[in-house]
Design a protein around this motif. Structure first.
Motif, PDB file in Angstrom:
ATOM      1  N   ARG A 223       0.818  -1.220   0.000  1.00  0.00           N
ATOM      2  CA  ARG A 223       0.000   0.000   0.000  1.00  0.00           C
ATOM      3  C   ARG A 223       0.846   1.261   0.000  1.00  0.00           C
ATOM      4  O   ARG A 223       0.415   2.296  -0.521  1.00  0.00           O
ATOM      5  N   ARG A 224       2.040   1.203   0.575  1.00  0.00           N
ATOM      6  CA  ARG A 224       2.877   2.399   0.662  1.00  0.00           C
ATOM      7  C   ARG A 224       3.452   2.806  -0.696  1.00  0.00           C
ATOM      8  O   ARG A 224       3.929   3.936  -0.850  1.00  0.00           O
ATOM      9  N   LEU A 225       3.441   1.903  -1.651  1.00  0.00           N
ATOM     10  CA  LEU A 225       3.951   2.222  -2.977  1.00  0.00           C
ATOM     11  C   LEU A 225       2.950   3.093  -3.729  1.00  0.00           C
ATOM     12  O   LEU A 225       1.742   3.043  -3.483  1.00  0.00           O
ATOM     13  N   SER A 226       3.450   3.887  -4.664  1.00  0.00           N
ATOM     14  CA  SER A 226       2.553   4.745  -5.448  1.00  0.00           C
ATOM     15  C   SER A 226       1.648   3.891  -6.327  1.00  0.00           C
ATOM     16  O   SER A 226       2.024   2.769  -6.727  1.00  0.00           O
ATOM     17  N   PRO A 227       0.452   4.376  -6.645  1.00  0.00           N
ATOM     18  CA  PRO A 227      -0.443   3.616  -7.530  1.00  0.00           C
ATOM     19  C   PRO A 227       0.206   3.244  -8.856  1.00  0.00           C
ATOM     20  O   PRO A 227      -0.013   2.139  -9.367  1.00  0.00           O
ATOM     21  N   GLU A 228       1.018   4.140  -9.417  1.00  0.00           N
ATOM     22  CA  GLU A 228       1.662   3.841 -10.689  1.00  0.00           C
ATOM     23  C   GLU A 228       2.693   2.716 -10.535  1.00  0.00           C
ATOM     24  O   GLU A 228       2.817   1.850 -11.409  1.00  0.00           O
ATOM     25  N   PHE A 229       3.421   2.731  -9.427  1.00  0.00           N
ATOM     26  CA  PHE A 229       4.398   1.665  -9.204  1.00  0.00           C
ATOM     27  C   PHE A 229       3.694   0.337  -8.930  1.00  0.00           C
ATOM     28  O   PHE A 229       4.148  -0.726  -9.385  1.00  0.00           O
ATOM     29  N   GLN A 230       2.586   0.378  -8.180  1.00  0.00           N
ATOM     30  CA  GLN A 230       1.797  -0.826  -7.941  1.00  0.00           C
ATOM     31  C   GLN A 230       1.374  -1.465  -9.264  1.00  0.00           C
ATOM     32  O   GLN A 230       1.454  -2.691  -9.433  1.00  0.00           O
ATOM     33  N   HIS A 307      12.890  -1.596   0.714  1.00  0.00           N
ATOM     34  CA  HIS A 307      11.604  -1.030   1.122  1.00  0.00           C
ATOM     35  C   HIS A 307      11.003  -1.851   2.265  1.00  0.00           C
ATOM     36  O   HIS A 307      10.527  -1.299   3.269  1.00  0.00           O
TER      37      HIS A 307
END
Length: 362
Positions: A223-230, A307
Motif C-alpha cells: 500500500r505504501r507504494l505509489s499507484p503507478e508503481f503498484q 523497502h
C-alpha cells in the motif's frame, strides 16, 4: 511441566463435547536436569537417509472462507485482546487454541489473515501430544515437511528451531561475517503451494531475554507504494528457489529429503478470502524477476527488499513467554528471527507449516 523423552507415556483422550476437538495431553514428569533442554522430545533430528517424494498439487479451501466475520467462537466475553500495531499484530489471552471448535478454527484463520500475526498467551499447546498438535495444524492444510531442517523423529511435520552453545545452524547458514543476522523471509515460499496459516510455539527462551521474532505486513508494504508503481508490479512473476538451502545442507553433510524446487509466483498476490493485495517477494528465497535481465531484476528486487527492511512503522516485534503460540498468515507477511542473545543461551521452538493455495495474482 517439562518432559523427558523417556518419561512420555501414552496420552489419554478426553471425550469430545459440543463439537470440540479433543484436548489431548501428555502425562509428564518434571525434567530435573537444569542444564539441559526443557523439552528434549523436540530436539532436532536429522536422518540423511530420510527421503520425501515430490510435493503434489492439491485442492485447497481456506478455512477462513467458512468463518463468521463476528468470530463469536474465538473472540468472546472471556477473550482479552490487544493490538500491537494498527497494521499488524494482536495479542490474545483467555482462549485455548486446543479447545476451539471447528468454527473457532475457521475464525482463527480469518483473524490471522486480518491481523496478519496473532500472539496467544498462556497456551497448553506445547504440552499436547505431537499427534494432537499436528491434527490442529492440519485443519488449515497439509503440513509441509521441510526438506533440510531438523524435525522430530517419527514426525517430519515438525520444523524444529534450536540453538545453544554447541548448535547454531542458523548462524552458519547466514554466514559468520555479516554485520547483523536479520533475514526477512516468508517460510518455504519456493513451494508450488506455499504456506498460509502457520503455527509457532516456544519451548524455551534465553534466560536473559532476546530471541524475539520480527514480523512485517506485506499488505502495508504494498500500500505504501505509489499507484503507478503498484500497477507496474502487478502481472510480474518472480522465481522462488530452494536450491541454496539444499546446497548448504549438502555441504554441511545434512539431509536433502527431496530435490530442491523453484517456483514462479506473482510479485503481488491476493488473499483468497479477504482480497487484500500483498507483496510476495522476500530476501530469503526470491531470486529473480521473470523476463527481466539480471541487472534489471537485481535493481527491482533490491529496491523491494530495502523497502521491506525499512518498514519499521508496519512491523512488530513478537516476544515470547512460557505458553506463547504465534499464529500468522505467511501469505501476507515476512518475518525474521532476532539473533540478539549470547551464544551460550538456549532458544528452542517448533513450527507447523500448513500449505495453502497456489498464489493468486493481484
Amino acid at each position: 511441566m517439562a518432559p523427558s523423552v523417556a518419561e512420555l507415556s501414552t496420552p489419554a483422550s478426553e471425550p469430545a463435547s459440543n463439537g470440540k476437538i479433543n484436548n489431548l495431553k501428555r502425562a509428564l514428569k518434571p525434567h530435573t536436569d537444569a542444564e539441559g533442554p526443557l523439552y528434549p522430545y523436540y530436539l532436532p533430528y536429522w536422518d540423511n537417509d530420510e527421503k520425501f517424494p515430490p510435493t503434489q498439487l492439491f485442492e485447497h479451501t481456506d478455512p477462513a472462507s467458512r468463518a463468521d466475520p463476528a468470530k463469536p467462537h474465538l473472540l468472546n466475553a472471556n477473550t482479552t485482546r490487544k493490538n500491537i500495531s494498527p497494521y499488524i499484530g494482536t495479542e490474545i489471552s483467555g482462549v485455548q487454541i486446543s479447545e476451539l471448535t471447528k468454527e473457532g478454527l475457521d475464525e482463527l484463520a480469518l483473524f490471522a489473515a486480518e491481523r496478519k500475526v496473532v500472539i496467544f498467551r498462556d497456551q497448553y499447546f506445547k504440552d499436547l501430544t505431537p499427534e494432537r498438535q499436528i491434527e490442529i495444524a492440519s485443519y488449515f492444510g497439509p503440513i509441509q515437511r521441510h526438506p533440510t531442517s531438523g524435525n522430530v523423529k517419527g514426525f517430519p511435520e515438525f520444523h524444529v528451531v534450536y540453538r545453544d552453545e554447541h548448535n547454531d545452524r542458523f548462524r552458519e547458514y547466514l554466514g559468520g561475517d555479516r554485520i547483523n543476522k536479520t533475514s526477512w523471509h516468508s517460510d518455504v515460499s519456493y513451494e508450488k503451494q506455499p504456506p498460509g496459516t502457520t503455527f509457532f510455539f516456544s519451548l524455551q527462551q534465553p534466560v536473559n531475554g532476546g530471541g524475539d521474532t520480527l514480523f512485517l505486513s506485506q499488505v502495508e508494504a504494498y500500500r505504501r507504494l505509489s499507484p503507478e508503481f503498484q500497477k507496474r508490479l502487478e502481472g510480474l512473476k518472480a522465481v522462488h528457489s530452494a536450491v541454496l538451502q539444499a546446497e548448504y545442507s549438502r555441504n554441511a553433510n545434512g539431509p536433502v529429503r527431496r530435490e530442491p524446487v523453484e517456483s514462479e509466483h506473482p510479485v503481488v498476490r491476493q488473499h483468497p478470502v479477504t482480497g487484500e493485495k500483498a507483496l510476495y517477494v522476500n530476501q530469503g528465497f526470491t531470486r529473480r524477476i521473470v523476463g527481466y535481465k539480471k541487472e534489471e531484476s537485481d535493481y527491482l528486487l533490491n529496491f523491494l527488499f530495502d523497502h521491506i527492511a525499512k518498514g519499521a512503522d508496519y512491523q512488530v516485534r513478537a516476544t515470547y513467554a512460557p505458553g506463547s503460540v504465534i499464529v500468522w498468515d505467511n501469505r501476507l507477511t515476512v518475518h525474521s528471527a532476532v539473533s540478539d542473545f549470547d551464544n551460550k543461551e538456549r532458544r528452542h521452538a517448533v513450527r507447523l507449516t500448513p500449505q495453502a493455495e497456489v498464489p493468486i495474482p493481484a
